[in-house]
Motif scaffolding. Structure first.
Motif, PDB file in Angstrom:
ATOM      1  N   VAL A   1       1.006  -0.813   4.856  1.00 34.92           N
ATOM      2  CA  VAL A   1       0.630  -0.591   3.468  1.00 34.92           C
ATOM      3  C   VAL A   1      -0.847  -0.942   3.351  1.00 34.92           C
ATOM      4  O   VAL A   1      -1.258  -2.061   3.661  1.00 34.92           O
ATOM      5  CB  VAL A   1       1.477  -1.453   2.505  1.00 34.92           C
ATOM      6  CG1 VAL A   1       1.125  -1.119   1.059  1.00 34.92           C
ATOM      7  CG2 VAL A   1       2.961  -1.240   2.765  1.00 34.92           C
ATOM      8  N   LEU A   2      -1.641   0.020   2.924  1.00 29.67           N
ATOM      9  CA  LEU A   2      -3.097  -0.085   2.969  1.00 29.67           C
ATOM     10  C   LEU A   2      -3.693   0.080   1.583  1.00 29.67           C
ATOM     11  O   LEU A   2      -3.065   0.629   0.679  1.00 29.67           O
ATOM     12  CB  LEU A   2      -3.673   0.992   3.892  1.00 29.67           C
ATOM     13  CG  LEU A   2      -3.080   1.084   5.296  1.00 29.67           C
ATOM     14  CD1 LEU A   2      -3.504   2.391   5.970  1.00 29.67           C
ATOM     15  CD2 LEU A   2      -3.503  -0.112   6.140  1.00 29.67           C
ATOM     16  N   LEU A   3      -4.918  -0.385   1.425  1.00 20.57           N
ATOM     17  CA  LEU A   3      -5.695  -0.069   0.227  1.00 20.57           C
ATOM     18  C   LEU A   3      -7.175  -0.281   0.512  1.00 20.57           C
ATOM     19  O   LEU A   3      -7.559  -1.036   1.402  1.00 20.57           O
ATOM     20  CB  LEU A   3      -5.236  -0.884  -0.983  1.00 20.57           C
ATOM     21  CG  LEU A   3      -5.290  -2.413  -0.974  1.00 20.57           C
ATOM     22  CD1 LEU A   3      -6.705  -2.952  -1.196  1.00 20.57           C
ATOM     23  CD2 LEU A   3      -4.382  -2.957  -2.080  1.00 20.57           C
ATOM     24  N   PHE A   4      -8.007   0.432  -0.249  1.00 21.86           N
ATOM     25  CA  PHE A   4      -9.460   0.276  -0.192  1.00 21.86           C
ATOM     26  C   PHE A   4      -9.931  -0.474  -1.434  1.00 21.86           C
ATOM     27  O   PHE A   4      -9.375  -0.311  -2.531  1.00 21.86           O
ATOM     28  CB  PHE A   4     -10.151   1.648  -0.182  1.00 21.86           C
ATOM     29  CG  PHE A   4     -10.185   2.319   1.151  1.00 21.86           C
ATOM     30  CD1 PHE A   4     -11.134   1.970   2.113  1.00 21.86           C
ATOM     31  CD2 PHE A   4      -9.289   3.335   1.446  1.00 21.86           C
ATOM     32  CE1 PHE A   4     -11.174   2.606   3.335  1.00 21.86           C
ATOM     33  CE2 PHE A   4      -9.326   3.986   2.673  1.00 21.86           C
ATOM     34  CZ  PHE A   4     -10.277   3.628   3.620  1.00 21.86           C
ATOM     35  N   THR A   5     -10.993  -1.255  -1.269  1.00 21.36           N
ATOM     36  CA  THR A   5     -11.649  -1.881  -2.410  1.00 21.36           C
ATOM     37  C   THR A   5     -13.149  -1.622  -2.339  1.00 21.36           C
ATOM     38  O   THR A   5     -13.702  -1.358  -1.273  1.00 21.36           O
ATOM     39  CB  THR A   5     -11.447  -3.405  -2.443  1.00 21.36           C
ATOM     40  OG1 THR A   5     -12.099  -3.992  -1.295  1.00 21.36           O
ATOM     41  CG2 THR A   5      -9.981  -3.769  -2.433  1.00 21.36           C
ATOM     42  N   ASP A   6     -13.783  -1.713  -3.496  1.00 22.29           N
ATOM     43  CA  ASP A   6     -15.237  -1.712  -3.594  1.00 22.29           C
ATOM     44  C   ASP A   6     -15.692  -3.144  -3.356  1.00 22.29           C
ATOM     45  O   ASP A   6     -15.321  -4.061  -4.104  1.00 22.29           O
ATOM     46  CB  ASP A   6     -15.638  -1.231  -4.989  1.00 22.29           C
ATOM     47  CG  ASP A   6     -17.143  -1.224  -5.211  1.00 22.29           C
ATOM     48  OD1 ASP A   6     -17.897  -1.706  -4.340  1.00 22.29           O
ATOM     49  OD2 ASP A   6     -17.569  -0.743  -6.281  1.00 22.29           O
ATOM     50  N   LEU A   7     -16.497  -3.369  -2.313  1.00 20.89           N
ATOM     51  CA  LEU A   7     -16.905  -4.733  -1.979  1.00 20.89           C
ATOM     52  C   LEU A   7     -17.766  -5.366  -3.061  1.00 20.89           C
ATOM     53  O   LEU A   7     -17.924  -6.595  -3.091  1.00 20.89           O
ATOM     54  CB  LEU A   7     -17.646  -4.742  -0.636  1.00 20.89           C
ATOM     55  CG  LEU A   7     -16.735  -4.711   0.591  1.00 20.89           C
ATOM     56  CD1 LEU A   7     -17.560  -4.541   1.859  1.00 20.89           C
ATOM     57  CD2 LEU A   7     -15.901  -5.977   0.675  1.00 20.89           C
ATOM     58  N   ALA A   8     -18.325  -4.549  -3.956  1.00 22.15           N
ATOM     59  CA  ALA A   8     -19.115  -5.105  -5.056  1.00 22.15           C
ATOM     60  C   ALA A   8     -18.238  -5.758  -6.115  1.00 22.15           C
ATOM     61  O   ALA A   8     -18.743  -6.509  -6.959  1.00 22.15           O
ATOM     62  CB  ALA A   8     -19.974  -4.012  -5.693  1.00 22.15           C
ATOM     63  N   ASN A   9     -16.940  -5.476  -6.087  1.00 29.46           N
ATOM     64  CA  ASN A   9     -16.023  -6.018  -7.078  1.00 29.46           C
ATOM     65  C   ASN A   9     -15.304  -7.225  -6.481  1.00 29.46           C
ATOM     66  O   ASN A   9     -14.266  -7.098  -5.836  1.00 29.46           O
ATOM     67  CB  ASN A   9     -15.011  -4.946  -7.506  1.00 29.46           C
ATOM     68  CG  ASN A   9     -14.173  -5.378  -8.687  1.00 29.46           C
ATOM     69  OD1 ASN A   9     -13.924  -6.559  -8.899  1.00 29.46           O
ATOM     70  ND2 ASN A   9     -13.714  -4.405  -9.473  1.00 29.46           N
ATOM     71  N   SER A  10     -15.867  -8.391  -6.685  1.00 32.83           N
ATOM     72  CA  SER A  10     -15.286  -9.600  -6.091  1.00 32.83           C
ATOM     73  C   SER A  10     -13.929  -9.934  -6.706  1.00 32.83           C
ATOM     74  O   SER A  10     -13.069 -10.514  -6.038  1.00 32.83           O
ATOM     75  CB  SER A  10     -16.245 -10.783  -6.265  1.00 32.83           C
ATOM     76  OG  SER A  10     -16.519 -11.005  -7.642  1.00 32.83           O
ATOM     77  N   THR A  11     -13.719  -9.541  -7.958  1.00 30.19           N
ATOM     78  CA  THR A  11     -12.447  -9.846  -8.615  1.00 30.19           C
ATOM     79  C   THR A  11     -11.291  -9.128  -7.933  1.00 30.19           C
ATOM     80  O   THR A  11     -10.269  -9.746  -7.597  1.00 30.19           O
ATOM     81  CB  THR A  11     -12.502  -9.435 -10.098  1.00 30.19           C
ATOM     82  OG1 THR A  11     -13.542 -10.183 -10.749  1.00 30.19           O
ATOM     83  CG2 THR A  11     -11.170  -9.713 -10.780  1.00 30.19           C
ATOM     84  N   SER A  12     -11.445  -7.808  -7.700  1.00 30.09           N
ATOM     85  CA  SER A  12     -10.354  -7.069  -7.074  1.00 30.09           C
ATOM     86  C   SER A  12     -10.164  -7.495  -5.624  1.00 30.09           C
ATOM     87  O   SER A  12      -9.017  -7.602  -5.155  1.00 30.09           O
ATOM     88  CB  SER A  12     -10.604  -5.561  -7.163  1.00 30.09           C
ATOM     89  OG  SER A  12     -11.768  -5.195  -6.450  1.00 30.09           O
ATOM     90  N   ASN A  13     -11.244  -7.772  -4.903  1.00 33.63           N
ATOM     91  CA  ASN A  13     -11.098  -8.217  -3.516  1.00 33.63           C
ATOM     92  C   ASN A  13     -10.350  -9.539  -3.440  1.00 33.63           C
ATOM     93  O   ASN A  13      -9.485  -9.726  -2.574  1.00 33.63           O
ATOM     94  CB  ASN A  13     -12.471  -8.336  -2.857  1.00 33.63           C
ATOM     95  CG  ASN A  13     -13.027  -7.008  -2.399  1.00 33.63           C
ATOM     96  OD1 ASN A  13     -12.806  -6.594  -1.268  1.00 33.63           O
ATOM     97  ND2 ASN A  13     -13.741  -6.321  -3.275  1.00 33.63           N
ATOM     98  N   GLY A  14     -10.652 -10.449  -4.346  1.00 30.65           N
ATOM     99  CA  GLY A  14      -9.944 -11.721  -4.372  1.00 30.65           C
ATOM    100  C   GLY A  14      -8.483 -11.546  -4.736  1.00 30.65           C
ATOM    101  O   GLY A  14      -7.595 -12.171  -4.139  1.00 30.65           O
ATOM    102  N   LEU A  15      -8.217 -10.669  -5.703  1.00 30.98           N
ATOM    103  CA  LEU A  15      -6.845 -10.420  -6.131  1.00 30.98           C
ATOM    104  C   LEU A  15      -5.999  -9.886  -4.987  1.00 30.98           C
ATOM    105  O   LEU A  15      -4.889 -10.388  -4.724  1.00 30.98           O
ATOM    106  CB  LEU A  15      -6.844  -9.430  -7.285  1.00 30.98           C
ATOM    107  CG  LEU A  15      -5.479  -8.842  -7.678  1.00 30.98           C
ATOM    108  CD1 LEU A  15      -4.569  -9.940  -8.204  1.00 30.98           C
ATOM    109  CD2 LEU A  15      -5.653  -7.727  -8.705  1.00 30.98           C
TER     110      LEU A  15
END
Length: 290
Positions: free
Chosen positions: A253-267
């Motif tokens: 199970v995969l997903l991509f994040t925008d590294l500029a968005n620290s909130t979503s990366n932390g979540l």
């Protein structure tokens, strides 16, 4: 035939017949090629735009070692390539007279191709976004969970899905109302969107799943309307679709994040996602005409 050669085609079936085993060899790193080509196969070659897509593959001594595709108006997308292979692709596409708005790929490959494209066409590469690909490890549901419940979107939610996907597309710098309708119809056909509902039954967030291909499912997109953000809805929806992807039999199970968005990366890391690789997106400006 030379021992090393890039081949271009607009024939999706021919491309998949030759590149299929290679794409299945790394479902994580090749997730975008797998899911986009599946979308083209099931929804038609114009699923992502009015102009026909094209595909490319690199063969060395009879084996496929790299692949690419473009669904105009979007950027070229590449599998990970060595610097020499990235340069040979740039030379191949430039010789064909292709114009490219940009490139998206694993970070090292994207940088190498962007520089090679500059050498071959004179285009300037402008960094657009840095991304990280994550893989789910042990799922951890965020606590405390927001009030409400998850449910799979149904036909009656179509108008909402179209509107939210269009808003999501604008948020990430893309906008295509027709594609939003096509996207919604495709996802509804296989239960590919989960909504988080408030206690009064009103949808407050959505998280989507790509179809399962080569044992992988990717979470995409995750969207909460701006006035409703910061309340835990996205985390709850993401955890639910992650559980659902596992239930549907996904090995990865995969997903991509925008590294500029620290909130979503932390979540996503709190939910249980772990980094696989970094990706980069470049826009091209000033390409000389062929």
């Amino acid at each position: 035939m030379p021992p090393t050669a890039w081949h271009s085609t607009d024939d999706l079936d021919a491309f998949l017949a030759r590149a299929g085993d290679f794409l299945h060899s790394r479902p994580d790193l090749h997730t975008v090629l797998l899911t986009v080509t599946e979308g083209l196969r099931t929804r038609g070659l114009h699923a992502y735009g009015d102009e026909a897509p094209f595909f490319g593959l690199l063969e060395e001594d009879g084996s496929v070692r790299g692949a690419c595709f473009r669904t105009p108006p979007y950027r070229l997308y590449l599998t990970p390539l060595t610097p020499a292979r990235a340069d040979s692709l740039a030379a191949h596409l430039a010789a064909l007279g292709r114009t490219l708005p940009g490139v998206s790929a694993e970070a090292g490959t994207a940088a190498e191709f962007a520089e090679a494209w500059r050498r071959h066409t004179g285009a300037t590469a402008v960094p657009y976004q840095r991304q990280r690909l994550y893989r789910l490890d042990t799922l951890t549901v965020p606590r405390p969970a927001p009030e409400g419940r998850a449910r799979i979107a149904e036909e009656g939610d179509r108008e909402l899905l179209v509107r939210w996907f269009a808003e999501f597309s604008r948020d990430i710098g893309e906008s295509d109302g027709v594609r939003a309708e096509s996207w919604a119809d495709a996802r509804l056909a296989y239960g590919g969107v989960t909504l988080w509902e408030a206690p009064d039954g009103s949808p407050v967030s959505m998280a989507g799943l790509t179809p399962q291909i080569a044992g992988q499912i990717r979470v995409a997109p995750v969207y909460t309307p701006a006035p409703l953000r910061g309340r835990g809805y996205a985390g709850a929806a993401t955890a639910e679709v992650s559980r659902l992807a596992r239930q549907r039999g996904a090995d990865e199970v995969l997903l991509f994040t925008d590294l500029a968005n620290s909130t979503s990366n932390g979540l996503y890391q709190r939910i249980g996602y772990r980094p696989v690789a970094d990706f980069a997106v470049y826009d091209f400006q000033g390409q000389s005409s062929s």
